[in-house]
Design an enzyme around this catalytic site. Sequence first.
Site, PDB file in Angstrom:
ATOM      1  N   ASP A 103       0.856  -1.182   0.000  1.00 15.18           N
ATOM      2  CA  ASP A 103       0.000   0.000   0.000  1.00 15.18           C
ATOM      3  C   ASP A 103       0.894   1.234   0.000  1.00 15.18           C
ATOM      4  O   ASP A 103       1.854   1.305   0.763  1.00 15.18           O
ATOM      5  CB  ASP A 103      -0.871  -0.003   1.262  1.00 15.18           C
ATOM      6  CG  ASP A 103      -2.292   0.430   0.987  1.00 15.18           C
ATOM      7  OD1 ASP A 103      -2.481   1.565   0.509  1.00 15.18           O
ATOM      8  OD2 ASP A 103      -3.221  -0.349   1.267  1.00 15.18           O
ATOM      9  N   ASP A 207      -3.130   4.709  -2.307  1.00  9.85           N
ATOM     10  CA  ASP A 207      -4.229   5.190  -1.465  1.00  9.85           C
ATOM     11  C   ASP A 207      -4.697   6.580  -1.905  1.00  9.85           C
ATOM     12  O   ASP A 207      -3.863   7.461  -2.165  1.00  9.85           O
ATOM     13  CB  ASP A 207      -3.680   5.258  -0.030  1.00  9.85           C
ATOM     14  CG  ASP A 207      -4.740   5.528   1.004  1.00  9.85           C
ATOM     15  OD1 ASP A 207      -5.607   4.663   1.176  1.00  9.85           O
ATOM     16  OD2 ASP A 207      -4.698   6.601   1.640  1.00  9.85           O
ATOM     17  N   GLU A 261      -6.478   3.765  -5.904  1.00 13.26           N
ATOM     18  CA  GLU A 261      -7.817   3.935  -5.315  1.00 13.26           C
ATOM     19  C   GLU A 261      -8.322   5.257  -5.869  1.00 13.26           C
ATOM     20  O   GLU A 261      -7.712   6.294  -5.625  1.00 13.26           O
ATOM     21  CB  GLU A 261      -7.730   3.974  -3.792  1.00 13.26           C
ATOM     22  CG  GLU A 261      -9.097   3.980  -3.153  1.00 13.26           C
ATOM     23  CD  GLU A 261      -9.110   4.520  -1.729  1.00 13.26           C
ATOM     24  OE1 GLU A 261     -10.111   4.324  -1.046  1.00 13.26           O
ATOM     25  OE2 GLU A 261      -8.123   5.157  -1.301  1.00 13.26           O
ATOM     26  N   HIS A 332     -11.342  -3.222   2.997  1.00 13.53           N
ATOM     27  CA  HIS A 332     -11.397  -2.866   4.414  1.00 13.53           C
ATOM     28  C   HIS A 332     -12.200  -1.586   4.671  1.00 13.53           C
ATOM     29  O   HIS A 332     -12.306  -1.158   5.813  1.00 13.53           O
ATOM     30  CB  HIS A 332      -9.974  -2.682   4.932  1.00 13.53           C
ATOM     31  CG  HIS A 332      -9.268  -1.560   4.220  1.00 13.53           C
ATOM     32  ND1 HIS A 332      -8.919  -1.633   2.888  1.00 13.53           N
ATOM     33  CD2 HIS A 332      -8.898  -0.333   4.641  1.00 13.53           C
ATOM     34  CE1 HIS A 332      -8.357  -0.487   2.536  1.00 13.53           C
ATOM     35  NE2 HIS A 332      -8.327   0.318   3.570  1.00 13.53           N
ATOM     36  N   ASP A 333     -12.724  -0.956   3.626  1.00 12.64           N
ATOM     37  CA  ASP A 333     -13.461   0.301   3.794  1.00 12.64           C
ATOM     38  C   ASP A 333     -14.974   0.149   3.684  1.00 12.64           C
ATOM     39  O   ASP A 333     -15.701   1.136   3.801  1.00 12.64           O
ATOM     40  CB  ASP A 333     -13.004   1.322   2.751  1.00 12.64           C
ATOM     41  CG  ASP A 333     -11.610   1.853   3.047  1.00 12.64           C
ATOM     42  OD1 ASP A 333     -11.203   1.840   4.222  1.00 12.64           O
ATOM     43  OD2 ASP A 333     -10.936   2.275   2.098  1.00 12.64           O
TER      44      ASP A 333
HETATM   45  C1  GLC Z   1      -8.236   5.090   1.855  1.00  9.84           C
HETATM   46  C2  GLC Z   1      -8.063   3.853   2.690  1.00  9.84           C
HETATM   47  C3  GLC Z   1      -8.775   4.069   3.984  1.00  9.84           C
HETATM   48  C4  GLC Z   1      -8.136   5.235   4.688  1.00  9.84           C
HETATM   49  C5  GLC Z   1      -8.091   6.482   3.802  1.00  9.84           C
HETATM   50  C6  GLC Z   1      -7.141   7.495   4.330  1.00  9.84           C
HETATM   51  O1  GLC Z   1      -9.559   5.329   1.540  1.00  9.84           O
HETATM   52  O2  GLC Z   1      -8.514   2.723   1.991  1.00  9.84           O
HETATM   53  O3  GLC Z   1      -8.775   2.943   4.798  1.00  9.84           O
HETATM   54  O4  GLC Z   1      -8.845   5.531   5.851  1.00  9.84           O
HETATM   55  O5  GLC Z   1      -7.655   6.175   2.505  1.00  9.84           O
HETATM   56  O6  GLC Z   1      -5.815   7.070   4.183  1.00  9.84           O
END
Ligand code: GLC
Length: 559
Positions: A103, A207, A261, A332-333
Amino acid sequence: MTDNTVKTRWYKDAVIYQIYPRSFCDSNGDGVGDIPGIISKLDYLKDLGVTCVWLSPCYKSPNADNGYDISDYRDIMDEFGTLEDWQRMIDGMHQRGIRLVMDLVVNHTSDEHEWFKQSRSSKDNPYRDYYIWRKGRGKDGKKPPNNWTSRFTGSAWEYDETTGEFYLHLFHKKQPDLNWDNPKVRQEVADICNYWFDKGVDGFRCDVITYISKDQRFPNGKFNPAVCGDEHFVIGPNYHRYIHELNQNSWSRYDTMIVGEAQGITVKNAFDAVDESKEELDCVFTFEHQTQVDSFLTTVPKKFNLVKWKEIFSNWQALPQTCWNSLYIENHDYPRSLPRYGKLEYRKQVAKMLAITINFLRGTPYIYQGQEIGMTNFEDLKPEQYKDVVSIQIYDIAKKFAPLKPIVRWALNKKARDHARAPMQWSAGPNAGFTTGTPWMDVNPNYTEINVEEELADKDSIWYFYQAINHFRHGNEIIGKGSYRCYLPKDKRVWCYERNYNGKRYVVVANYFDKPARFRMPKELAHRSSKVLFHNYEGEIPLADCKLRPYEAVAFEIE
Ligand code: GLC
Ligand code: CA
């Protein structure tokens, strides 16, 4: 550095498994998952047919957001182990033909990162411009510079006493945003990537990568009760330039996969973001299909609309081969896909139906830990069980307005990220076999029935279904390269599509609902000899005119 590496695009034939290390497997009884725990499960992953792991952050972090707030990009979090453990892990993966995608969290750092400590110490510190500092508004300068909100509630600006200015944080206040307009920051990011590539890492999941470039005038955002300011930083003014630069200075020099992402990337602008000719990202996680139901940023769960869902996937499938797809329904979100997309009394059928419909599409499929055994949400998630900083912050607001409390509790029970972050359920033993100590967050009480041991003992389980699909996909050209056609796009209950490669055809038919659905096979597909490849019920399927049972799904080959 290995310049001029040719990208083999290995990821086009990969099955990726996401590990959320905190909750995967604890080796030393401190209640927190760790790297030696992951090492102990590598054979498990290989058996499942996984060929790549995406590991959520394992770097040094004070854990304001479970590792998504990094204080040292070049070292491992103490709770997870050491760099030596990490090296053993990646070696063990590579020995088993499993690649490792890490990540990359570089929209922001932790406020405990050395750069930020320096940056906040004085206005003329050399690291000042690594972050985004602005003067406040109002007579005393104590009002935030604009109305942007943090995605985690409240203003996106935090006042800092030492220098009397505000810094920007689009997430938690312990996650200050880096200033990508500073070329030194961009070079640091390239150096971090190269550091890990030189250690053998095979790629990165970037991310919130679409947030990196902010409109430097910092105008107020359009009023929005949930999140404010998006239009000034989601795919901001220099986004494409910075990503291309990073691609040239790092990513393209290795045989990698870079998946972003990507909030804000929809099928309309996907070509510019991921086409191979652009030399930016290799692929993205779009939010389009997930937000059809809900996301952790919106508060009201929506009703599932299959027609929209099909349209979104169909549009992405229509992109050229050079724009690659990521196929995911969990991470995980989000709460678990069960019961987001189906009723729990049909747990097995729903899980298999989703596995069929997603895996026969073109793209790289992702399995989030526990998805392969059909893990579900907590039935009743209590406020004292919230561990996610988002759940906690939302509930803190509700606590101030008592009438809001039950509503927020209800919403979080449906939507909290905590659901997906509960420990992996390995067995029916104490703490689901996740730890011998006290787990850092509660185990879902249904572990006595839903666990890996049970799944492995049942040949008809969700686990074996995933294993079979993973093997089936491997090297399969119809899935990897075939064209896609959606039949009956307006049908509200059934998704029917065809994949075709050089005249070899697969057809998928799936009832997405808990009621039986009448289905008449489109003329083009009927009356042909066919072979069933995957089916989530026992028994024959009449192919011409049929009544599909709740969540019934079948994939077959026709000639
Ligand atoms: C992304 C991650 C999430 C995190 C956010 C801030 O959305 O997947 O888990 O809280 O970024 O880093
Ligand atoms: Ca541990």
